[in-house]
Enzyme design. Structure first.
Site, PDB file in Angstrom:
ATOM      1  N   ARG A   1       8.737 -36.009 -10.234  1.00 39.40           N
ATOM      2  CA  ARG A   1       8.407 -34.625 -10.558  1.00 39.40           C
ATOM      3  C   ARG A   1       8.881 -33.664  -9.757  1.00 39.40           C
ATOM      4  O   ARG A   1       8.855 -32.708  -9.686  1.00 39.40           O
ATOM      5  CB  ARG A   1       7.597 -35.514 -11.371  1.00 39.40           C
ATOM      6  CG  ARG A   1       6.990 -33.592 -12.251  1.00 39.40           C
ATOM      7  CD  ARG A   1       5.711 -33.764 -13.100  1.00 39.40           C
ATOM      8  NE  ARG A   1       3.997 -33.731 -12.490  1.00 39.40           N
ATOM      9  CZ  ARG A   1       3.214 -33.923 -13.001  1.00 39.40           C
ATOM     10  NH1 ARG A   1       3.003 -34.337 -14.081  1.00 39.40           N
ATOM     11  NH2 ARG A   1       2.303 -33.864 -12.163  1.00 39.40           N
TER      12      ARG A   1
ATOM     13  N   LYS B   1       6.324 -27.840 -12.560  1.00 45.35           N
ATOM     14  CA  LYS B   1       5.360 -27.211 -11.919  1.00 45.35           C
ATOM     15  C   LYS B   1       5.460 -26.631 -10.511  1.00 45.35           C
ATOM     16  O   LYS B   1       5.150 -26.962  -9.748  1.00 45.35           O
ATOM     17  CB  LYS B   1       4.600 -29.450 -11.163  1.00 45.35           C
ATOM     18  CG  LYS B   1       3.134 -29.352 -11.226  1.00 45.35           C
ATOM     19  CD  LYS B   1       2.698 -30.454 -11.438  1.00 45.35           C
ATOM     20  CE  LYS B   1       1.016 -30.783 -10.478  1.00 45.35           C
ATOM     21  NZ  LYS B   1       0.376 -29.993 -11.761  1.00 45.35           N
TER      22      LYS B   1
ATOM     23  N   GLU C   1      -1.152 -27.822 -24.976  1.00 50.22           N
ATOM     24  CA  GLU C   1      -1.834 -28.149 -23.324  1.00 50.22           C
ATOM     25  C   GLU C   1      -3.263 -27.549 -22.969  1.00 50.22           C
ATOM     26  O   GLU C   1      -3.227 -26.581 -23.491  1.00 50.22           O
ATOM     27  CB  GLU C   1      -1.225 -28.879 -22.232  1.00 50.22           C
ATOM     28  CG  GLU C   1      -0.213 -28.092 -21.639  1.00 50.22           C
ATOM     29  CD  GLU C   1       0.016 -28.495 -20.435  1.00 50.22           C
ATOM     30  OE1 GLU C   1       0.358 -29.312 -20.184  1.00 50.22           O
ATOM     31  OE2 GLU C   1       0.998 -26.995 -19.658  1.00 50.22           O
TER      32      GLU C   1
HETATM   33  N1  PMP Z   1      -0.426 -29.805 -17.180  1.00 47.15           N
HETATM   34  C1  PMP Z   1      -1.194 -29.164 -16.523  1.00 47.15           C
HETATM   35  C2  PMP Z   1      -0.517 -27.773 -16.736  1.00 47.15           C
HETATM   36  C3  PMP Z   1      -1.434 -29.374 -15.476  1.00 47.15           C
HETATM   37  O1  PMP Z   1      -1.332 -28.553 -14.369  1.00 47.15           O
HETATM   38  C4  PMP Z   1      -1.314 -31.106 -15.556  1.00 47.15           C
HETATM   39  C5  PMP Z   1      -1.605 -31.284 -13.640  1.00 47.15           C
HETATM   40  N2  PMP Z   1      -2.822 -30.962 -14.071  1.00 47.15           N
HETATM   41  C6  PMP Z   1      -1.322 -31.791 -16.236  1.00 47.15           C
HETATM   42  C7  PMP Z   1      -0.893 -31.146 -16.703  1.00 47.15           C
HETATM   43  C8  PMP Z   1      -1.785 -33.328 -16.415  1.00 47.15           C
HETATM   44  O2  PMP Z   1      -0.385 -34.211 -15.618  1.00 47.15           O
HETATM   45  P1  PMP Z   1      -0.339 -35.061 -14.559  1.00 47.15           P
HETATM   46  O3  PMP Z   1      -1.314 -36.094 -15.101  1.00 47.15           O
HETATM   47  O4  PMP Z   1       0.253 -35.431 -13.538  1.00 47.15           O
HETATM   48  O5  PMP Z   1      -2.082 -34.569 -13.239  1.00 47.15           O
END
Ligand code: PMP
Length: 290
Positions: free
Chosen positions: A50, A149, A182
């Site tokens: 990622r 990200k 989200e």
């Molecule tokens: N959405 C956002 C905006 C995030 O920053 C994150 C990570 N903290 C997630 C969802 C969850 O992703 P992951 O399971 O890869 O941590």
């Protein structure tokens, strides 16, 4: 504490970078948050992939290849004698001029911080979290793909502040169509009539690594999972709800916008998924002793 900085493991006090770094000036850079459980770096390859995709999307050349990144993360955990914790891997655009253009920036700084973490108290995993939707919308996917990200989290930070100001620890973010995108640092799931639902990525969600792990666990439980657009109404009337994220893991959510979810206690399927998730984190990754 030892911090990895461009190939060296240095004391925290000595981990310094230029104030001209565009990571600082513009949030121009990418990062990953990764968990370490009993010496196992959970889904490290997925996180590194990622990171590579985020870097590619913003036209940032990573100074390290996959093998070097993997080694740097492992070395940082070892140097800090860490068995359990949270690893923050950051790659900035690097120092440049004051203008926006990344031309002339670089080399990018690679920073790895490995530390303890406890985002939420254990009590909340038993009782469940209460969340609220906030006015700030998730940034439009055609303006900035939410799959990247990047170091620029102001959109999520504003939503977090809005939730905190009204007494909630986490905010539900909607996209500009009013659909659920989200939470500020977590993906959202709900269960209704024996089906697991989560918003599709184009609704404005990050391709969460924990999200992916939960979708796989649901398949093991023969729990059908659908990625589809969801409204607040869908969530208010769901039987169960939970959030997923590297820091939060899988956490039940028992109230959304003052509406009780189900009977207001973590649901049985959510609890089963938490149990399975907690088992999987011990084996599904790169072991530091290897
Ligand atoms: N959405 C956002 C905006 C995030 O920053 C994150 C990570 N903290 C997630 C969802 C969850 O992703 P992951 O399971 O890869 O941590």
């Amino acid at each position: 504490m030892k911090i990895y900085l461009n190939g060296d493991l240095v004391a925290k006090e000595d981990a310094k970078i230029s104030v001209f770094d565009h990571g600082l000036l513009y949030g121009d850079g990418v990062f990953e948050g990764i968990r370490l459980y009993s010496g196992c770096i959970f889904k490290l390859e997925e996180h590194l992939e990622r990171l590579e995709f985020s870097a590619k999307a913003i036209l940032l050349d990573l100074p390290l290849d996959r093998e070097q990144l993997r080694k740097a993360v492992c070395d940082t955990c070892r140097a800090n004698n860490l068995e359990n914790g949270y690893v923050r891997l950051v790659v900035t655009r690097g120092p440049g001029h004051l203008g926006l253009t990344p031309d002339g920036c670089g080399p990018g700084n690679v920073i790895i911080i490995a530390d303890d973490i406890q985002l939420y108290p254990e009590e909340l995993y038993e009782k469940g979290l209460k969340i609220i939707s906030v006015p700030t919308r998730r940034i439009n996917a055609s303006a900035l793909p939410p799959a990247i990200k990047s170091l620029n989290y102001l959109n999520n930070i504003l939503a977090k502040i809005e939730a905190k100001k009204v007494g909630f620890q986490e905010a539900l973010m909607l996209n500009d169509k009013g659909e659920i995108a989200e939470c500020t640092g977590d993906n959202v799931f709900m269960i209704s009539k024996g089906v697991l639902f989560t918003p599709p990525l184009d609704a404005g969600s990050l391709r969460g690594i924990t999200r992916g792990a939960v979708i796989d666990l649901a398949a093991e439980l023969n729990l059908p999972c659908r990625e589809q657009a969801l409204t607040r109404y869908d969530l208010w009337t769901a039987e169960e709800c939970f959030l997923t994220g590297t820091a939060a893991e899988v956490i039940p959510c028992v109230e959304v916008d003052h509406r009780k979810i189900g009977d207001g206690a973590p649901g049985s399927t959510t609890r089963r998924l938490i149990e399975l998730f907690r088992k999987s984190v011990l084996t599904d990754g790169v072991n530091l002793s290897e």
